[in-house]
Write a protein that holds these residues in place. Structure first.
Motif, PDB file in Angstrom:
ATOM      1  N   GLU A 159      40.692  47.579  40.978  1.00  0.00           N
ATOM      2  CA  GLU A 159      41.740  46.601  40.683  1.00  0.00           C
ATOM      3  C   GLU A 159      41.433  45.861  39.382  1.00  0.00           C
ATOM      4  O   GLU A 159      42.317  45.628  38.552  1.00  0.00           O
ATOM      5  CB  GLU A 159      41.850  45.603  41.842  1.00  0.00           C
ATOM      6  CG  GLU A 159      42.989  44.591  41.639  1.00  0.00           C
ATOM      7  CD  GLU A 159      43.035  43.555  42.755  1.00  0.00           C
ATOM      8  OE1 GLU A 159      44.105  42.933  42.926  1.00  0.00           O
ATOM      9  OE2 GLU A 159      42.011  43.351  43.436  1.00  0.00           O
ATOM     10  N   PRO A 193      47.464  35.573  39.382  1.00  0.00           N
ATOM     11  CA  PRO A 193      46.432  34.687  39.932  1.00  0.00           C
ATOM     12  C   PRO A 193      45.402  34.330  38.865  1.00  0.00           C
ATOM     13  O   PRO A 193      45.336  34.939  37.791  1.00  0.00           O
ATOM     14  CB  PRO A 193      45.809  35.520  41.056  1.00  0.00           C
ATOM     15  CG  PRO A 193      46.052  36.936  40.652  1.00  0.00           C
ATOM     16  CD  PRO A 193      47.371  36.937  39.938  1.00  0.00           C
ATOM     17  N   ARG A 240      35.844  43.441  42.703  1.00  0.00           N
ATOM     18  CA  ARG A 240      37.248  43.869  42.766  1.00  0.00           C
ATOM     19  C   ARG A 240      37.405  45.348  42.436  1.00  0.00           C
ATOM     20  O   ARG A 240      38.431  45.949  42.706  1.00  0.00           O
ATOM     21  CB  ARG A 240      38.107  43.029  41.814  1.00  0.00           C
ATOM     22  CG  ARG A 240      38.218  41.584  42.249  1.00  0.00           C
ATOM     23  CD  ARG A 240      39.172  40.802  41.372  1.00  0.00           C
ATOM     24  NE  ARG A 240      39.263  39.419  41.795  1.00  0.00           N
ATOM     25  CZ  ARG A 240      40.050  38.981  42.784  1.00  0.00           C
ATOM     26  NH1 ARG A 240      40.840  39.836  43.421  1.00  0.00           N
ATOM     27  NH2 ARG A 240      40.053  37.714  43.126  1.00  0.00           N
ATOM     28  N   SER A 248      51.685  42.797  42.611  1.00  0.00           N
ATOM     29  CA  SER A 248      50.396  43.100  41.980  1.00  0.00           C
ATOM     30  C   SER A 248      50.531  43.390  40.489  1.00  0.00           C
ATOM     31  O   SER A 248      49.541  43.418  39.764  1.00  0.00           O
ATOM     32  CB  SER A 248      49.738  44.303  42.673  1.00  0.00           C
ATOM     33  OG  SER A 248      50.565  45.458  42.534  1.00  0.00           O
ATOM     34  N   ASP A 283      49.133  36.541  44.416  1.00  0.00           N
ATOM     35  CA  ASP A 283      48.113  36.792  45.436  1.00  0.00           C
ATOM     36  C   ASP A 283      48.497  36.226  46.796  1.00  0.00           C
ATOM     37  O   ASP A 283      47.763  36.392  47.791  1.00  0.00           O
ATOM     38  CB  ASP A 283      46.748  36.247  44.998  1.00  0.00           C
ATOM     39  CG  ASP A 283      46.776  34.760  44.704  1.00  0.00           C
ATOM     40  OD1 ASP A 283      47.862  34.157  44.819  1.00  0.00           O
ATOM     41  OD2 ASP A 283      45.719  34.199  44.359  1.00  0.00           O
ATOM     42  N   GLU A 284      49.666  35.572  46.866  1.00  0.00           N
ATOM     43  CA  GLU A 284      50.160  35.074  48.144  1.00  0.00           C
ATOM     44  C   GLU A 284      51.229  35.987  48.725  1.00  0.00           C
ATOM     45  O   GLU A 284      51.818  35.688  49.762  1.00  0.00           O
ATOM     46  CB  GLU A 284      50.752  33.669  47.964  1.00  0.00           C
ATOM     47  CG  GLU A 284      49.740  32.617  47.530  1.00  0.00           C
ATOM     48  CD  GLU A 284      50.421  31.300  47.198  1.00  0.00           C
ATOM     49  OE1 GLU A 284      51.674  31.243  47.293  1.00  0.00           O
ATOM     50  OE2 GLU A 284      49.712  30.343  46.838  1.00  0.00           O
TER      51      GLU A 284
END
Length: 920
Positions: free
Chosen positions: A845, A810, A842, A908, A900-901
């Motif tokens: 992450e 992303p 975030r 990830s 990210d979808e």
């Protein structure tokens, strides 16, 4: 059509004759060869590398001068002819069997000039077979009368400026030739250095026993002398005083300013257990030692067991036999890292068992080096550093204790080309180039600072050479060469008459037309210095010669081997500085590495060579050229191996076939712009490499890089197509890029492509900025790396895949990438990333991504990182656009999604320029 090599050699016959022109010149020279034997592949590399660079510069529009001559002065060919005349089996075998000289010609080699004539023609013929783009009009040999006049002019100036002086110096000397010798005159020991020893005089009754040492400060610690019981020594009257030395030492001393008369002999066994004395060590005994070499120094050695490992272990061996147990080492020097007796410490730490242990030499050097660099004498022996004490004690010995100097070589075997042994001799009426002059040295240091030296690391070696260079014996009594103008009983030796001949090349072809007697010093003064008004040559001719000289001079680069830094390459700087004005000083030098044959150093005298003509016959000129230039950069050592050369020939065949297949190609393909853009990058990279003398790197870009690009291009073509007109365009560029390396092949292909003229003079390709497309290059790089990653994963999984999913990173991860890539301190990069409020949200992450991206950035080539910072691509769109290609490659459906979808656990792991891959 494919021209034969012979046809192209004829076509090139006068093509490279260079005259002054209305364009920028490039003048390069390489050390001229000594034509006394057949050329081997090591010689081939020496001359092919400069030729490749000359051809490149010529194609870039320069007026290039690449001349050649033959160096025949000195005694080498005289020594060879004598050995052949005497029927020396080794020499006759070398010339008959290895060099394959016909018997009728070999019979004429009793005349040294016959050797010169034969091999100078052979060298020219083989050089032409190699495709060297030489201006052969300028060829000369160093005994040509015109060249001798040029050398006389040079030495007149050196003498007038007091750079040539008469004096007494130790020189390498061949008694058989009755002549001083230089490195080029030697069969063995061409790297031998003359070392200055101090003879420490021990008294035995009315006689003196001298012991040669490089460490006179250790005389305080002498506990005994060593003699070889198997040697018969001599009593000799040396300068009126009786000495006991080995026969070999007596002979050497007679050459070093001593009157020596041998009176009788003394068996070594008669000296054992005798007592000798010296003011600095007192009375000490003489002990037996078989390791004493009668051919080293005086043949008798003083023993310092506290500080000399060989002495310590030899004494220990005797004491373990119950002999001389009362002798104890005397500690003189303290040095960090060692105890009271450094030699004992070192021997016992290393576990040395006896004096024959192969580790003893290295151990000795270790102790000597440690003591010299950081050792200090105990106060009772004067204190101070060993470095300072060495010269001080030597001076005291010479002034107060009867010591004298003796010279030896640092290696055992030094052999003249005549076959005789070489010794050190003191010559009194010899002429020397005064390279020891501090003012002259300072000028050369300044000169070096302004020169381009390739590789840059050799600058330090040049500076070291200038610092330690001593006066050089520049004349000989016998040999070929130019007589010293003011003292014609002497002949200028080979290294001394080959220092500024690069200037002679510029007008050599014109001087051949002028009678030697007309070439007075005044003529050369006018041509090279613009001074005077000579009357022996007409004014018009003089002006033409000076104009041509000034067009070409100074030379841009001189090419030669790294082992010539210690003599020729540095000598020529001294001579240029002494004679020519500042604007005519040399601009640069390129220093070659050495040649190996199957991992071993090439040596004609040892038969470990592969003849260049044999290589040309077996593999072809272009194969030989491409291998010699492509196997290493010029300054690196190269290793000739036939199996690797064979693979080079196959590479040229692939190139030939590719160009032939691409001729007249038509049509277009979507991948064409990528190939056009990649070609511009290859042109730029090859050109940059050439300009930096990186001929291997230039070949990597010009051949292997383009071949790799073509492989990917063909892979990316739609099924059933073979490529369009872009291939024809590429091949016209490709042939020019490779023309400096493989000119025979490229001349033929240039003709086949319908181009006019010789490719040797075609324009070097230039980058077309309009065809440079960073986005498409980066897109294909992403695709190629993704394909490679998929292939790697497939090898690790046992299943037959049914589908492939690619998850692209992303946008926020690309922000992390840009922060990491731009950071100068990668250890603080996580903190930099977390300064951003969105990244802080975030949390873990973001920190984990920053760590992963940092590893990725460090793994990527720096150039790729730069591209990713300067160019933006839509990774998902790129992979979507290549979906058909990917599905054809792997035979399964391929899905591309944004990470990210997806809630897939592996999604990830997607990173910028590295999609997450799922194979199911």
């Amino acid at each position: 059509m494919r021209y034969t090599e012979k046809e192209l050699i004829q076509r090139w016959d006068h093509a490279f004759e260079a005259d002054p022109a209305e364009k920028e010149k490039f003048y390069l020279t390489v050390a001229y060869p000594y034509p006394s034997g057949a050329m081997h592949v090591g010689h081939g590399r020496t001359y092919i590398v400069p030729d490749v660079l000359a051809r490149f510069r010529r194609m870039t529009g320069k007026q290039v001068l690449f001349p050649m001559a033959f160096h025949v002065t000195g005694t080498p060919v005289i020594g060879i002819s004598k050995r052949i005349a005497n029927g020396d089996k080794k020499t006759v075998g070398l010339y008959r069997d290895l060099y394959r000289v016909p018997q009728d010609i070999l019979d004429r080699f009793v005349d040294p000039m016959e050797i010169v004539r034969y091999f100078s023609e052979e060298y020219k013929r083989v050089m032409q077979r190699c495709g060297l783009s030489i201006d052969w009009r300028r060829r000369f040999i160093t005994v040509d009368p015109q060249y001798s006049k040029f050398i006389e002019w040079q030495y007149k100036h050196l003498h007038e400026e007091e750079h040539v002086v008469r004096g007494a110096h130790p020189v390498k000397y061949c008694p058989q030739c009755e002549n001083p010798v230089g490195d080029h005159d030697l069969l063995e020991g061409d790297k031998a250095e003359i070392i200055k020893f101090t003879l420490v005089m021990f008294r035995l009754g009315d006689a003196l026993i001298p012991c040669a040492t490089l460490r006179p400060e250790t005389t305080y610690g002498v506990t005994n002398l060593w003699v070889n019981p198997g040697t018969t020594y001599v009593r000799a009257k040396v300068d009126g005083q009786e000495w006991i030395v080995s026969p070999e030492a007596a002979e050497k001393l007679s050459l070093q300013d001593h009157e020596v008369f041998v009176l009788g002999t003394v068996p070594g066994t008669d000296l054992i257990d005798k007592t000798v004395s010296h003011p600095l060590s007192g009375e000490v005994p003489i002990l037996p030692a078989c390791f004493v070499d009668p051919d080293m120094g005086s043949g008798i050695v003083m023993s310092v067991p506290a500080h000399a490992p060989f002495d310590y272990i030899a004494l220990r061996d005797l004491q373990q036999q119950g002999k001389y147990t009362g002798i104890r080492p005397v500690s003189l020097i303290s040095v960090d890292g060692y105890g009271e007796f450094p030699a004992q410490d070192a021997v016992e730490r290393a576990g040395i068992t006896d004096q024959n242990d192969p580790g003893m030499e290295a151990l000795t050097q270790e102790v000597y080096s440690a003591e010299f660099s950081r050792g200090r004498l105990h106060e009772k022996y004067g204190g101070g550093s060993v470095r300072e004490a060495r010269d001080a004690v030597a001076a005291t010995m010479l002034e107060e204790h009867g010591s004298v100097v003796m010279y030896e070589f640092d290696i055992r075997q030094v052999v003249c080309r005549c076959g005789g042994r070489v010794f050190v001799r003191i010559l009194h009426d010899q002429w020397f180039l005064e390279y020891s002059d501090p003012a002259w040295k300072a000028e050369i240091h300044d000169q070096l600072a302004d020169m381009s030296l390739v590789p840059a690391e050799v600058r330090a070696e040049f500076d070291r050479t200038v610092d330690w260079l001593k006066d050089w014996a520049c004349t000989r009594r016998v040999g070929l060469g130019t007589k010293l103008p003011w003292d014609p009983a002497w002949i200028i030796e080979p290294l001394s008459d080959s220092t500024i001949y690069m200037a002679y090349y510029t007008i050599a072809h014109h001087l051949r037309e002028i009678a030697p007697e007309k070439l007075t010093p005044e003529v050369f003064d006018y041509i090279f210095l613009g001074e005077g008004a000579p009357e022996t040559v007409d004014a018009g001719t003089l002006e033409r010669l000076r104009t041509e000289f000034l067009y070409w001079y100074p030379y841009e680069y001189r090419f030669s081997a790294k082992d010539l830094i210690s003599n020729h390459l540095t000598f020529q700087l001294f001579h240029h500085k002494a004679i020519f004005p500042e604007e005519l000083q040399p601009k640069g030098m390129v220093v070659f590495g050495m040649g190996l044959l199957n991992g071993a150093k090439m040596s004609s005298s040892k038969g470990n060579v592969f003849l260049l003509e044999d290589a040309l016959e077996e593999f072809g000129a272009d194969t030989v050229r491409m291998f010699l230039v492509g196997s290493a950069e010029p300054w690196q050592d190269f290793d000739w191996r036939n199996e690797l050369v064979s693979s080079t020939r196959r590479q040229i065949e692939r190139f030939w076939n590719t160009v032939q297949e691409a001729r007249g190609a038509e049509g277009v393909s979507a991948i064409d712009p990528w190939l056009q853009s990649r070609l511009q990058q290859r042109i730029a990279a090859a050109t940059t490499a050439f300009e930096s003398f990186q001929t291997r790197q230039a070949l990597q870009e010009a051949f292997f890089g383009i071949e790799s690009d073509l492989k990917w291009y063909r892979r990316r073509l739609p099924e059933g197509t073979t490529g369009g007109a872009v291939l024809d365009d590429l091949c016209r560029v490709w042939v020019r890029l490779l023309a400096p390396f493989i000119p025979f092949t490229c001349e033929a292909l240039w003709n086949d492509l319908g181009e006019s003229g010789m490719i040797s003079f075609a324009a070097w390709p230039e980058v077309d900025e309009a065809l440079v497309n960073p986005e498409i290059e980066l897109s294909e790089e992403l695709l190629a790396r993704t394909v490679e990653d998929i292939e790697s994963i497939k090898k690790l999984i046992p299943m037959t895949p049914e589908s492939i999913s690619l998850f692209v990173a992303p946008a926020w991860k690309h922000d992390v990438f840009r922060t990491v890539a731009a950071s100068t301190d990668k250890t603080q990069v996580v903190k930099e990333v977390m300064k951003d409020e969105q990244m802080r949200k975030r949390g873990k992450e973001a920190t984990e991504t920053a760590k992963q991206v940092t590893k990725l950035v460090l793994k990527f080539p720096p150039k790729l990182v730069e591209q990713l910072l300067s160019t933006t691509i839509d990774e998902r769109a790129v992979l979507e656009g290549a979906r058909t290609f990917l599905e054809k490659e792997f035979g399964v459906p391929v899905q591309i999604r944004s990470a990210d979808e997806s809630d897939h656990p592996k999604a990830s792991g997607a990173l910028p320029f590295k999609p997450a891959i799922v194979i199911e």
